[in-house]
Design a protein around this motif. Sequence first.
Motif, PDB file in Angstrom:
ATOM      1  N   LYS A  80       0.851  -1.182   0.000  1.00  0.00           N
ATOM      2  CA  LYS A  80       0.000   0.000   0.000  1.00  0.00           C
ATOM      3  C   LYS A  80       0.894   1.240   0.000  1.00  0.00           C
ATOM      4  O   LYS A  80       2.015   1.211   0.533  1.00  0.00           O
ATOM      5  N   GLN A  85       3.392  11.191   0.404  1.00  0.00           N
ATOM      6  CA  GLN A  85       1.934  11.065   0.487  1.00  0.00           C
ATOM      7  C   GLN A  85       1.256  12.241  -0.228  1.00  0.00           C
ATOM      8  O   GLN A  85       0.290  12.058  -0.974  1.00  0.00           O
ATOM      9  N   ARG A  86       1.770  13.440  -0.022  1.00  0.00           N
ATOM     10  CA  ARG A  86       1.232  14.634  -0.680  1.00  0.00           C
ATOM     11  C   ARG A  86       1.376  14.502  -2.195  1.00  0.00           C
ATOM     12  O   ARG A  86       0.444  14.800  -2.948  1.00  0.00           O
ATOM     13  N   ALA A 141       0.565   3.614   1.835  1.00  0.00           N
ATOM     14  CA  ALA A 141       0.804   3.898   3.259  1.00  0.00           C
ATOM     15  C   ALA A 141       2.023   3.145   3.793  1.00  0.00           C
ATOM     16  O   ALA A 141       2.631   3.570   4.778  1.00  0.00           O
ATOM     17  N   CYS A 199       1.546  11.756  -3.929  1.00  0.00           N
ATOM     18  CA  CYS A 199       0.598  10.732  -4.383  1.00  0.00           C
ATOM     19  C   CYS A 199      -0.821  11.279  -4.430  1.00  0.00           C
ATOM     20  O   CYS A 199      -1.567  11.019  -5.390  1.00  0.00           O
ATOM     21  N   THR A 200      -1.202  12.032  -3.427  1.00  0.00           N
ATOM     22  CA  THR A 200      -2.539  12.629  -3.388  1.00  0.00           C
ATOM     23  C   THR A 200      -2.735  13.563  -4.584  1.00  0.00           C
ATOM     24  O   THR A 200      -3.776  13.538  -5.239  1.00  0.00           O
ATOM     25  N   GLY A 259      -3.617  11.849  -7.601  1.00  0.00           N
ATOM     26  CA  GLY A 259      -4.895  11.146  -7.555  1.00  0.00           C
ATOM     27  C   GLY A 259      -4.832   9.754  -6.956  1.00  0.00           C
ATOM     28  O   GLY A 259      -5.706   8.923  -7.192  1.00  0.00           O
ATOM     29  N   ARG A 260      -3.805   9.498  -6.155  1.00  0.00           N
ATOM     30  CA  ARG A 260      -3.619   8.184  -5.545  1.00  0.00           C
ATOM     31  C   ARG A 260      -4.018   8.232  -4.074  1.00  0.00           C
ATOM     32  O   ARG A 260      -3.899   9.248  -3.420  1.00  0.00           O
ATOM     33  N   SER A 261      -4.440   7.076  -3.521  1.00  0.00           N
ATOM     34  CA  SER A 261      -4.848   7.014  -2.114  1.00  0.00           C
ATOM     35  C   SER A 261      -3.888   6.120  -1.321  1.00  0.00           C
ATOM     36  O   SER A 261      -3.206   5.268  -1.890  1.00  0.00           O
ATOM     37  N   ASP A 262      -3.872   6.323  -0.012  1.00  0.00           N
ATOM     38  CA  ASP A 262      -2.985   5.558   0.874  1.00  0.00           C
ATOM     39  C   ASP A 262      -3.208   4.051   0.798  1.00  0.00           C
ATOM     40  O   ASP A 262      -2.278   3.283   0.986  1.00  0.00           O
ATOM     41  N   ASN A 263      -4.433   3.632   0.547  1.00  0.00           N
ATOM     42  CA  ASN A 263      -4.741   2.195   0.520  1.00  0.00           C
ATOM     43  C   ASN A 263      -4.511   1.546  -0.836  1.00  0.00           C
ATOM     44  O   ASN A 263      -4.677   0.336  -0.974  1.00  0.00           O
ATOM     45  N   GLU A 264      -4.119   2.332  -1.813  1.00  0.00           N
ATOM     46  CA  GLU A 264      -3.873   1.805  -3.150  1.00  0.00           C
ATOM     47  C   GLU A 264      -2.603   0.951  -3.162  1.00  0.00           C
ATOM     48  O   GLU A 264      -1.587   1.312  -2.575  1.00  0.00           O
TER      49      GLU A 264
END
Length: 144
Positions: free
Chosen positions: A58, A99-100, A60, A102-103, A106-111
């Motif tokens: 993930k 993380q920023r 994350a 990725c956000t 358009g990506r999420s932590d659980n991806e």
Amino acid sequence: MRRLLLLAQLSCAFAAIAVSPHSLKMHHEWDKAVAANEWSRWQKAFDRADQNRDGMIKIADVHTVFVEHHNLAHDSEEVHPAGGAADHDDYEGEFRNFQRHCTEAGRSDNELISFSEFRRLMEGNMAALAEQRGALLQHSKHIF
């Protein structure tokens, strides 16, 4: 008076790009891997974060990749990062930057991502950070 104002402005500018020694070291290690096209240590750190061994983690879990990479480098004879072994707190800021990035992509932590996707995301993240850190990276090369 002008000198005081200039000093205050410079202090604010340096504070805005404050980076930990762990983060600088990781950035230099990333740049070395890119230049040499040598990914074995990064791949091993990724594999250590891959708890179910399916080749995916993930977003994350990238935080763990950073820590594992540091500790692998610390354990090797040719690299001695500042401060010894790392934990998650040492890479909190670096993970937040990733993380920023990725956000914003358009990506999420659980991806779930593969190692090749991790590399692609990191390349974009490190390029953005290199623009911010510019002179700081140049001046710290001789330290790490």
